[in-house]
Write a protein that holds these residues in place. Sequence first.
Motif: not given
Length: 341
Positions: A333-334, A339-341
């Motif tokens: 999750w982090v 990555r900007g997701g």
Amino acid sequence: MMERGPEPRSVDAATITDLAAFVRDIAQPCLPVVVRGLCRNWPVVTAAIRSSAALVAYLARFDAGRTAEAFVGDPAIAGHYAYGKDLAGFNFVRESLRFGDALTRIVAAADAPETESVYLGSLPTDAYLPGFAAENILPIVPATARPRIWIGTASSVACHYDTFDNLACVVAGTRRFTLYPPDAIGQLYVGPIDHTMAGQPISLAANAPPGDPRYPNVATARARAMVVDLAPGDALYMPKLWWHSVEATAPFNVLVNYWWDAFAAGPDAPYTAMLLSMIAIAERPPAERAAWRAFFDHYVFRPEGHPLAHLPEAQHGILGPLGQGNYGRIRAWVMKMLRGG
């Protein structure tokens, strides 16, 4: 030199029989502990007690012929390795030497202390002295914690901390450790974190003369310091983030240490998380920083227990035990967020 303070707790080496006992009785409280005689039966310690020549001959058996970086100091610094003027450089030079040549030079300098000081630090024995670890075994540390060796003339290493648990074993000479708790950091006047002598930031104040006007609060830290002297065969456990100055007080000194994280749940390190927090939080307004502190306390430091203790464990989601797959879930999750997701 600062006045002698109280010693850390001491335990008998015979009471620490394996890794589980070490973690439970020594590491878990996160306080320094002296283990007298822990490595007294090591062949390298036996050689050191016999003579410096016997110790050098013992180490030479394993020498892989590799080159190492040595700290070399002018006689004027008396082995006190530190920054130079205005933190612009250092008061010693670094020289690349073959291990055997460095050892010969250290012994020669030990016999003539009016000349130079020479210091080899943190050399992995598996690389520089293959076979050493197999003869000098310490069953109370995990197999992944590999020994490193430190060799030098009389010296004083600036006060610093480690981000790993540290078990330091004296092989030859004598060592004096002066220890400060992690929360003394604000009174130790720490130098840059990206311009260091050997990787870790150091205290600029710990070894300053008493009453130095640049460091008015260091006396508070000194009042809490622990001081311990170790002889060959003795060991000192230092938990992560405990500040320590190290004085090698004999003409010729050898120490072996082990670094590892006794409580890691995975590869990610707390220090990395702290650096990320610095860019994410450190320059926000004070009121917002205070708000984030409340959230960090609640979710991370947990002074009042688990943040979802009011819910059944089946409803804890990714805040359930890390060992049950939640480590990987949180990490994924982090990484997606980064990555900007």
